[in-house]
Each structure stands twice: as C-alpha cells, then as structure tokens.
Design an enzyme around this catalytic site. Structure first.
Site, mmCIF file in Angstrom:
data_model
loop_
_atom_site.group_PDB
_atom_site.id
_atom_site.type_symbol
_atom_site.label_atom_id
_atom_site.label_comp_id
_atom_site.label_asym_id
_atom_site.label_seq_id
_atom_site.Cartn_x
_atom_site.Cartn_y
_atom_site.Cartn_z
ATOM 1 N N ARG A 77 46.379 -0.594 -9.157
ATOM 2 C CA ARG A 77 47.679 -0.158 -10.247
ATOM 3 C C ARG A 77 48.088 0.996 -10.467
ATOM 4 N NH1 ARG A 77 45.115 -2.917 -15.026
ATOM 5 N NH2 ARG A 77 47.056 -2.472 -16.190
ATOM 6 N N SER A 105 42.005 -6.267 -17.977
ATOM 7 C CA SER A 105 41.143 -5.185 -17.518
ATOM 8 C C SER A 105 40.208 -4.766 -18.849
ATOM 9 C CB SER A 105 42.136 -3.885 -17.391
ATOM 10 O OG SER A 105 41.501 -2.954 -16.919
ATOM 11 N N LYS A 143 35.468 -5.852 -19.090
ATOM 12 C CA LYS A 143 34.595 -4.728 -19.235
ATOM 13 C C LYS A 143 33.759 -5.027 -20.505
ATOM 14 C CE LYS A 143 37.691 -1.736 -18.421
ATOM 15 N NZ LYS A 143 38.634 -0.670 -17.810
ATOM 16 N N HIS A 171 36.674 -1.543 -29.058
ATOM 17 C CA HIS A 171 37.355 -0.633 -27.928
ATOM 18 C C HIS A 171 38.654 -0.260 -28.566
ATOM 19 C CE1 HIS A 171 39.358 -0.149 -24.262
ATOM 20 N NE2 HIS A 171 40.633 -0.458 -24.852
ATOM 21 N N ASP A 182 37.561 -4.958 -11.657
ATOM 22 C CA ASP A 182 38.639 -4.286 -12.431
ATOM 23 C C ASP A 182 38.686 -2.634 -11.946
ATOM 24 O OD1 ASP A 182 40.396 -3.741 -14.735
ATOM 25 O OD2 ASP A 182 38.185 -2.358 -15.046
HETATM 26 N N1 URA Z 1 42.417 0.546 -20.295
HETATM 27 C C1 URA Z 1 41.718 -0.260 -19.193
HETATM 28 O O1 URA Z 1 40.556 -0.395 -19.283
HETATM 29 N N2 URA Z 1 42.584 -0.848 -18.324
HETATM 30 C C2 URA Z 1 44.113 -1.024 -18.458
HETATM 31 O O2 URA Z 1 44.594 -1.585 -17.643
HETATM 32 C C3 URA Z 1 44.559 0.106 -19.382
HETATM 33 C C4 URA Z 1 43.754 0.610 -20.310
#
Ligand code: URA
Length: 440
Positions: free
Chosen positions: A168, A183, A187, A82, A161
């Site tokens: 948010r 978050s 994932k 990521h 999320d």
């Molecule tokens: N990327 C995400 O997936 N979530 C966040 O809160 C910020 C960046």
C-alpha cells in the site's frame, strides 16, 4: 479459486465472501499470490470500498496469518490501546503504567515512527538499555510477573498486514478507510486484547483531517472489534495543536515522567486520564469502575502517591533499561543548544499548528524518512502555548532543542508560520469530539 477472479469481482463492485477473502490472504501470505495481484486487489478496494462484513473478514484473515498471542492463561481480560498517531502523542508511555498501577495488566506492542517524529518504541529507546525486541516468551513472562510490558511489534504477528502495508505504501493505497481499519485491528486482535481503546486523532497533525472521516474510520474499527467479539471504545480527539508540550523522543519521555509524577501540561494529563479511565472501564466490564468519578479518583491517587511513575520504572528496569533515568530525567539524551521562539505581537493564540511542529521536529532529525533511518533522540521542540492563551510581546512560544545550526534554520522555517496571534478572543480547542462504543 483464482486471484484474478477475486480482483475482477472487487473491480466490478461485487462483495467477496468470507472464503474468498480468507483464501486471498492465506495464499498471499504463503507467496502463492504475487505482489502485483495483491496490488491490483488493494487498488480495487481503495476505489470501491468494502462492506462491513468484508472488512471484518479481511481483518480476521490478517490476524490469523501468523502467531496469535494467547494471554488467557495469565489473565482473563486484557485491555489494549491504539492511537492513530499525532504530534507530541506520548499517551502510551503515560497511560500504560497508570492503568497497570491500578492492578489492570497491560501487555502492548507498539510501532516505530515513519515520518515526522518517532513512534512509542523510538521514544523508549532514548532510555539507555531499554529492550524493545522481546521474544514471545519474555513478553508473556513480563506480563505475568509485573502486569506491564511494552515492546516492539513482533513480525510474527499478522504478517499479512506487514506485507500488504508495504504494498500500500508504494501503490498510493494507504488512505483507504477499510484498509487502515483492518490493518490496525488485525494487529490488536492478534495481540490478544479483549478490550481496546482507540484514540482516533482529528485535525491538522493527524491522518484524518476532518471529523466526518475520523468518525467513519472509528466506526469501522469499532464494528470490526464488535464482529470479532472484542469490546471497543473509540475516542475522537483533537490533533490541530500538539498534545502536551514536547515533540521529540527524549523530550517526550521526560514529559511523560513529569506527567506520571503529577506535573506535565494540563491537556496531556486530561487526555491520559480519559484514555486510562476508559481502559479501566473496559477491564471492569459492568462490575467495577463504571462510576466515572471513582475511576478518576483512583487514577489521580496513583499519580499523586507515586505508584504510577514507580510502575514505569519497574517496566523500564524489567526490560533492561536504566531506571535511574526515571528518577532523574536530566540523564536522558539532551541536545547541545536551545533556541527560544518568542511572540512578535500581543494577543491571543488562534493557531499553534500541529503539522508545522511535526515538520519542525523532523527537520531537526527527530523522525525518519524511510525505514531504518537513524533518529536523533535528543532533539525536538517544546510548545509553550495553546490555542486560546493570551500572550504579550516577547513571550516564549516554543523552545527548539537542536544540535546543528543548519537544521535549526530549517526548523525555524516551520515554526515561523506555526502560530497565528490576533487581538480577537479565541476559545480553547476541545480535547475530545466524540466517543463511539461497541454495543456488545
Ligand atoms: N497504521 C496501521 O497500522 N495501518 C494503517 O494502514 C495505517 C496506520
């Protein structure tokens, strides 16, 4: 349980139990808890933070809020990566085929970009025919058949999320470390990864502009991963100047193909070798590939013998894309015009500002302001210099690929102030600052 009591607890700086967090996420996902209560809760978290345990509980509750991909029947260890997002960051397009060409299977879901330039999925869509909307069955089938698949984020994964992120976004609560970390990790965990390499960017073109904040965010994510039984390595990498040269969707695909074929900018190649090396180390888990120089030699061999770029081609074709684009990148969408920005004085580059580049590419149409906005695949900017490079008067600093003269002017506004050139020497920027590992 009542949402109001949980909001009050967080407001009063108390810690929530696992059951309380699980209840809140479950009931919010089922729409028993309304948006206004979840908004109040995330604001309380934004203001008062979360403990390590609360953050792990929130992550796991979100990961369990929808489908969880189980890849264990087609491989016993899955490795994922990521990136927290940066300017010219096309690492996934290079690292995935590179790792897969070493025999380590990769099955990744990536996001679209919001803001200055496209995300990985947008970039891939500059390849005619490439499908990013695979079903879960197709995704697994390709992972099994080819050892590589790269699709868009499934909405069925971690839906809590998705819902919380949307709140948010409009309640000024994005920039909270426990919320960002949970978050991202929810994932990754729902997507079935056993080992995760996190590329956390630091600098002018990143979410985290200073090293202390980036370190704290990375440590939270590493801890979440460890608490959830995953192996995690976080790399804090520089994002003060663009990564590689290209910024813009098709331009980045072109640079990725070049890098996988043995060319490309030196910083990008080094960055990708590092990330891919850590992915192999995780996949080797204490048995194979602990020897860094052997890992590097293997990766370099896969680039030089053509296996890495062949793997990219295989992935593109398997997902409906036109593989001949990989053989001949001039077939990618190209902008109508070019404009070269040159140095007005001789000296050394002290700044090639990532944020300016990202705004410049955005002005051309390479990114989107809001979800669903169209993106121009062809436009973008190439940066020809790095901090520490010496330049003469008239040396090319950047090339703008544009379709529209008005947009070129808006882009040049940002590029005119992107560079700082001075006579004093200046050291190159480091590629990496720190590495944080989970100690499982
Ligand atoms: N990327 C995400 O997936 N979530 C966040 O809160 C910020 C960046």
């Amino acid at each position: 349980m009542r949402a109001i009591d949980l909001i009050a607890k967080k407001r009063d700086r108390e810690s929530l139990t696992t059951d309380e967090i699980t209840w809140l996420v479950e009931h919010y996902t089922q729409e028993d808890v309304p948006d206004y209560q979840m908004s109040a809760f995330v604001m309380a978290v934004y203001l008062n933070g979360m403990t390590r345990k609360e953050t792990a509980d929130l992550t796991l509750a979100m990961a369990r809020s929808g489908e969880q991909l189980d890849l264990s029947d087609i491989g016993d260890y899955w490795v994922d990566k990521h990136s927290s997002g940066g300017v010219g960051d096309k690492t996934t397009l290079i690292v995935l085929p590179l790792v897969a060409s070493c025999g380590v299977p990769v099955a990744k879901m990536s996001g679209r970009g919001l803001g200055m330039s496209g995300g990985t999925i947008d970039k891939l869509e500059s390849i005619p025919g490439y499908r990013v909307d695979l079903s879960a069955d197709e995704f697994k089938q390709l992972a099994r058949d080819n050892g590589i698949v790269l699709s868009g984020q499934s909405l069925a994964l971690a839906p809590a999320d998705g819902k919380i992120y949307a709140l948010r976004d409009v309640t000024a609560t994005v920039a909270s470390k426990p919320l960002i970390a949970s978050s991202i990790m929810s994932k990754k965990i729902a997507a079935g990864a056993n080992g995760i390499v996190l590329d956390v960017k630091v600098g002018r073109g990143a979410f985290m502009s200073n090293l202390d904040d980036a370190r704290e965010l990375a440590q939270i994510m590493v801890d979440i991963g460890a608490d959830a039984g995953r192996d995690v390595i976080a790399i804090l990498s520089d994002m003060n100047q663009p990564l590689g040269s290209a910024i813009g969707n098709a331009l980045e695909v072109k640079e990725s193909v070049e890098t996988l074929s043995g060319g490309g900018a030196a910083d990008l190649r080094e960055h990708c070798l590092m990330i891919a090396g850590f992915m192999l180390q995780l996949a080797g888990r204490g048995q194979r590939w602990q020897d860094e120089s052997a890992v590097r030699a293997l990766l370099e061999e896969k680039i030089s013998d053509g296996s890495a770029v062949a793997k990219l081609r295989q992935m593109v074709v398997a997902q409906g894309g036109d593989g001949s684009v990989i053989d001949d990148v001039t077939q990618l969408p190209a902008a109508k015009h070019r404009h070269v920005v040159t140095a007005g004085q001789r000296g050394v580059i002290h700044r090639a500002d990532a944020e300016n580049f990202s705004r410049a590419a955005f002005e051309l149409g390479a990114g989107r302001e809001k979800k669903g906005d169209p993106i121009n695949m062809a436009v973008g900017v190439e940066c020809h210099v790095k901090v520490g490079d010496g330049v003469e008067v008239g040396a090319p600093l950047a090339t703008v690929h544009y379709d529209n003269a008005e947009k070129l002017q808006a882009c040049l506004h940002w590029l005119d102030t992107a560079f700082e050139i001075a006579l004093q020497p200046c050291l190159p920027l480091p590629l990496f600052y720190e590495i944080i590992r989970s100690d499982r």
